[in-house]
Scaffold this motif. Sequence first.
Motif, PDB file in Angstrom:
ATOM      1  N   GLU A  75     -47.557 -14.277  27.947  1.00 60.49           N
ATOM      2  CA  GLU A  75     -48.208 -13.329  27.034  1.00 60.49           C
ATOM      3  C   GLU A  75     -49.453 -12.704  27.668  1.00 60.49           C
ATOM      4  OE1 GLU A  75     -50.281 -17.193  26.560  1.00 60.49           O
ATOM      5  OE2 GLU A  75     -48.159 -16.599  26.573  1.00 60.49           O
ATOM      6  N   ALA A  76     -50.017 -13.361  28.701  1.00 62.97           N
ATOM      7  CA  ALA A  76     -51.198 -12.798  29.373  1.00 62.97           C
ATOM      8  C   ALA A  76     -50.878 -11.474  30.048  1.00 62.97           C
ATOM      9  CB  ALA A  76     -51.740 -13.795  30.396  1.00 62.97           C
ATOM     10  N   LEU A  77     -49.613 -11.267  30.400  1.00 64.50           N
ATOM     11  CA  LEU A  77     -49.225 -10.009  31.053  1.00 64.50           C
ATOM     12  C   LEU A  77     -49.269  -8.834  30.085  1.00 64.50           C
ATOM     13  CD1 LEU A  77     -48.230 -12.166  33.088  1.00 64.50           C
ATOM     14  CD2 LEU A  77     -46.270 -10.681  33.552  1.00 64.50           C
ATOM     15  N   GLU A  78     -49.180  -9.120  28.786  1.00 69.67           N
ATOM     16  CA  GLU A  78     -49.063  -8.061  27.798  1.00 69.67           C
ATOM     17  C   GLU A  78     -50.338  -7.231  27.668  1.00 69.67           C
ATOM     18  OE1 GLU A  78     -47.886  -9.965  24.192  1.00 69.67           O
ATOM     19  OE2 GLU A  78     -45.983 -10.707  25.014  1.00 69.67           O
ATOM     20  N   THR A  79     -51.498  -7.821  27.974  1.00 69.21           N
ATOM     21  CA  THR A  79     -52.768  -7.100  27.833  1.00 69.21           C
ATOM     22  C   THR A  79     -53.438  -6.835  29.172  1.00 69.21           C
ATOM     23  OG1 THR A  79     -53.906  -9.218  27.490  1.00 69.21           O
ATOM     24  CG2 THR A  79     -53.188  -8.014  25.522  1.00 69.21           C
ATOM     25  N   ALA A  80     -52.746  -7.117  30.259  1.00 69.38           N
ATOM     26  CA  ALA A  80     -53.349  -6.986  31.580  1.00 69.38           C
ATOM     27  C   ALA A  80     -53.335  -5.535  32.056  1.00 69.38           C
ATOM     28  CB  ALA A  80     -52.617  -7.865  32.583  1.00 69.38           C
ATOM     29  N   ASP A  81     -54.410  -5.131  32.715  1.00 68.91           N
ATOM     30  CA  ASP A  81     -54.450  -3.854  33.418  1.00 68.91           C
ATOM     31  C   ASP A  81     -53.841  -3.991  34.810  1.00 68.91           C
ATOM     32  OD1 ASP A  81     -56.111  -2.281  31.466  1.00 68.91           O
ATOM     33  OD2 ASP A  81     -57.544  -3.876  31.927  1.00 68.91           O
ATOM     34  N   ILE A  82     -53.976  -5.188  35.388  1.00 65.32           N
ATOM     35  CA  ILE A  82     -53.478  -5.484  36.729  1.00 65.32           C
ATOM     36  C   ILE A  82     -52.755  -6.824  36.678  1.00 65.32           C
ATOM     37  CG2 ILE A  82     -54.090  -5.934  39.151  1.00 65.32           C
ATOM     38  CD1 ILE A  82     -56.680  -4.320  38.621  1.00 65.32           C
ATOM     39  N   VAL A  83     -51.548  -6.871  37.192  1.00 62.28           N
ATOM     40  CA  VAL A  83     -50.808  -8.126  37.323  1.00 62.28           C
ATOM     41  C   VAL A  83     -50.687  -8.453  38.808  1.00 62.28           C
ATOM     42  CG1 VAL A  83     -48.561  -9.270  37.056  1.00 62.28           C
ATOM     43  CG2 VAL A  83     -49.514  -7.909  35.176  1.00 62.28           C
ATOM     44  N   VAL A  84     -51.122  -9.651  39.190  1.00 63.33           N
ATOM     45  CA  VAL A  84     -51.060 -10.099  40.572  1.00 63.33           C
ATOM     46  C   VAL A  84     -50.005 -11.196  40.679  1.00 63.33           C
ATOM     47  CG1 VAL A  84     -52.332 -11.117  42.499  1.00 63.33           C
ATOM     48  CG2 VAL A  84     -53.499  -9.577  40.906  1.00 63.33           C
ATOM     49  N   VAL A  85     -49.072 -11.029  41.610  1.00 66.05           N
ATOM     50  CA  VAL A  85     -47.994 -12.009  41.807  1.00 66.05           C
ATOM     51  C   VAL A  85     -48.157 -12.634  43.185  1.00 66.05           C
ATOM     52  CG1 VAL A  85     -45.506 -12.412  41.828  1.00 66.05           C
ATOM     53  CG2 VAL A  85     -46.470 -10.631  40.353  1.00 66.05           C
ATOM     54  N   PRO A  86     -48.739 -13.839  43.271  1.00 65.12           N
ATOM     55  CA  PRO A  86     -48.819 -14.536  44.552  1.00 65.12           C
ATOM     56  C   PRO A  86     -47.426 -14.967  45.015  1.00 65.12           C
ATOM     57  CG  PRO A  86     -50.370 -15.453  42.941  1.00 65.12           C
ATOM     58  CD  PRO A  86     -49.410 -14.584  42.192  1.00 65.12           C
ATOM     59  N   GLY A  87     -47.302 -15.294  46.292  1.00 62.87           N
ATOM     60  CA  GLY A  87     -46.027 -15.762  46.817  1.00 62.87           C
ATOM     61  C   GLY A  87     -45.692 -17.161  46.334  1.00 62.87           C
ATOM     62  N   ILE A  88     -44.421 -17.541  46.470  1.00 63.68           N
ATOM     63  CA  ILE A  88     -43.983 -18.897  46.182  1.00 63.68           C
ATOM     64  C   ILE A  88     -43.331 -19.463  47.438  1.00 63.68           C
ATOM     65  CG2 ILE A  88     -43.711 -18.526  43.708  1.00 63.68           C
ATOM     66  CD1 ILE A  88     -40.723 -18.201  44.154  1.00 63.68           C
ATOM     67  N   GLY A  89     -43.276 -20.796  47.505  1.00 59.98           N
ATOM     68  CA  GLY A  89     -42.835 -21.461  48.713  1.00 59.98           C
ATOM     69  C   GLY A  89     -41.408 -21.169  49.122  1.00 59.98           C
ATOM     70  N   LEU A  90     -40.530 -20.931  48.163  1.00 56.35           N
ATOM     71  CA  LEU A  90     -39.136 -20.600  48.450  1.00 56.35           C
ATOM     72  C   LEU A  90     -38.840 -19.241  47.818  1.00 56.35           C
ATOM     73  CD1 LEU A  90     -37.531 -24.106  47.772  1.00 56.35           C
ATOM     74  CD2 LEU A  90     -37.941 -23.036  50.000  1.00 56.35           C
ATOM     75  N   PRO A  91     -39.244 -18.165  48.468  1.00 55.91           N
ATOM     76  CA  PRO A  91     -39.227 -16.848  47.824  1.00 55.91           C
ATOM     77  C   PRO A  91     -37.842 -16.272  47.573  1.00 55.91           C
ATOM     78  CG  PRO A  91     -39.803 -16.628  50.136  1.00 55.91           C
ATOM     79  CD  PRO A  91     -39.795 -18.093  49.832  1.00 55.91           C
ATOM     80  N   THR A  92     -36.815 -16.785  48.245  1.00 62.18           N
ATOM     81  CA  THR A  92     -35.482 -16.220  48.051  1.00 62.18           C
ATOM     82  C   THR A  92     -34.766 -16.808  46.836  1.00 62.18           C
ATOM     83  OG1 THR A  92     -34.519 -17.845  49.570  1.00 62.18           O
ATOM     84  CG2 THR A  92     -35.218 -15.739  50.510  1.00 62.18           C
ATOM     85  N   LEU A  93     -35.360 -17.825  46.202  1.00 57.46           N
ATOM     86  CA  LEU A  93     -34.741 -18.393  45.006  1.00 57.46           C
ATOM     87  C   LEU A  93     -34.832 -17.412  43.838  1.00 57.46           C
ATOM     88  CD1 LEU A  93     -36.001 -22.102  45.068  1.00 57.46           C
ATOM     89  CD2 LEU A  93     -33.770 -21.209  45.785  1.00 57.46           C
ATOM     90  N   PRO A  94     -33.880 -17.454  42.915  1.00 55.76           N
ATOM     91  CA  PRO A  94     -33.935 -16.545  41.759  1.00 55.76           C
ATOM     92  C   PRO A  94     -35.112 -16.856  40.846  1.00 55.76           C
ATOM     93  CG  PRO A  94     -32.111 -18.098  41.549  1.00 55.76           C
ATOM     94  CD  PRO A  94     -32.646 -18.273  42.920  1.00 55.76           C
ATOM     95  N   THR A  95     -35.680 -15.815  40.286  1.00 48.30           N
ATOM     96  CA  THR A  95     -36.790 -15.940  39.347  1.00 48.30           C
ATOM     97  C   THR A  95     -36.246 -15.971  37.923  1.00 48.30           C
ATOM     98  OG1 THR A  95     -38.229 -14.734  40.872  1.00 48.30           O
ATOM     99  CG2 THR A  95     -38.942 -14.863  38.586  1.00 48.30           C
ATOM    100  N   ALA A  96     -36.885 -16.737  37.061  1.00 51.85           N
ATOM    101  CA  ALA A  96     -36.435 -16.879  35.671  1.00 51.85           C
ATOM    102  C   ALA A  96     -36.338 -15.514  34.992  1.00 51.85           C
ATOM    103  CB  ALA A  96     -37.391 -17.779  34.904  1.00 51.85           C
ATOM    104  N   PRO A  97     -35.283 -15.276  34.222  1.00 50.77           N
ATOM    105  CA  PRO A  97     -35.097 -13.969  33.575  1.00 50.77           C
ATOM    106  C   PRO A  97     -36.268 -13.550  32.704  1.00 50.77           C
ATOM    107  CG  PRO A  97     -33.087 -15.274  33.434  1.00 50.77           C
ATOM    108  CD  PRO A  97     -34.141 -16.182  33.983  1.00 50.77           C
ATOM    109  N   GLU A  98     -36.912 -14.510  31.996  1.00 44.85           N
ATOM    110  CA  GLU A  98     -38.020 -14.123  31.129  1.00 44.85           C
ATOM    111  C   GLU A  98     -39.218 -13.625  31.934  1.00 44.85           C
ATOM    112  OE1 GLU A  98     -38.147 -18.766  31.073  1.00 44.85           O
ATOM    113  OE2 GLU A  98     -36.683 -17.149  31.425  1.00 44.85           O
TER     114      GLU A  98
END
Length: 327
Positions: A75-98
């Motif tokens: 829900e924090a994304l709903e009011t954000a002016d800027i969204v920052v997405v840091p990397g994850i250790g296994l970046p090729t894995l699928p991300t959750a649909p939500e």
Amino acid sequence: MHSSDSCQAGRVKQVAALALDGVMTFDLACAVQAFRHGPDKTGVPTGFEMRTCGVRPGPVWTPNGFELRVEHGLEALETADIVVVPGIGLPTLPTAPEVLEALRAAAARGTTMVSLCVGAFVLAQAGLLDGRPATTHWAYCDEFAAMYPEVKLDPSALYIDDGSVLTSAGLSAAFDLCLHVVRRELSAGAAAELARWNVTSPHREGGQAQYIPDAFGHNDFPGALAATMAWAAANPAAVRDVSSLAGHALMSERTLIRRFKAEVGTTPRRWLEAQRTARARQLLEDTDLPVDVVAIQAGFGSVTALRAHLRAATGTTPAGYRRSLRR
């Protein structure tokens, strides 16, 4: 109103840093240093208010030997002016649909989307990089290009600002991009003060190349060309031209060119230029030799030739290359 205009008018920008399971804490720390700590001793945010969020409030696993706990969910994304997405250790894995849905919704509202390092994989999964220029850590560029061919990947850039979507290369380039966002949203002075507080270079251009290692190590030379390639790599100043390679290999130039294309995938001339550039970089990094001596020892023969090839490989000059590494 442009985002920087609203900052100048006094409105604090809301930043949401998305910490997914496997988050690379260095990337997250870059966002914290830029958007949560002000450029002074108080640590008071200056122009930004940052919240770290996960898929839901609670613990977030990291590959760095400790666990994080976040107070906010998507829900924090709903009011954000800027969204920052840091990397994850296994970046090729699928991300959750939500997560992907929340990112798409934020982008549709006009939120500025920023990925750090391999966080670009998450934005690409959400379709937010389709048709756009983007970058990521050089070591993951082949995988990224194969998975997301519709993205205009630039594997050499430190960071790319494409308006509402910004992406960075790995590690220190993540902080370069965060400084760029501060410069863009607040001012060059604010970015310079933040860089000073973090004891780092105040500005590296996004187009400056990542320092990517050469494709062949000395133990990787293939087939019948191995001895000649090892000799040339160790003695680039002794190799005048392609005919020198052919003479060492006891082949005609035509045969050498054919063998190179079959076994190495490039021409002897291009490979030799890459070896000379690699030697020049090594000498600039590890010695205090004058640039004209570096040019001679690397086999270029002139500073002009060295400068042209180094700029093509790294986007900077010999002096700039040496200075940036030693800083």
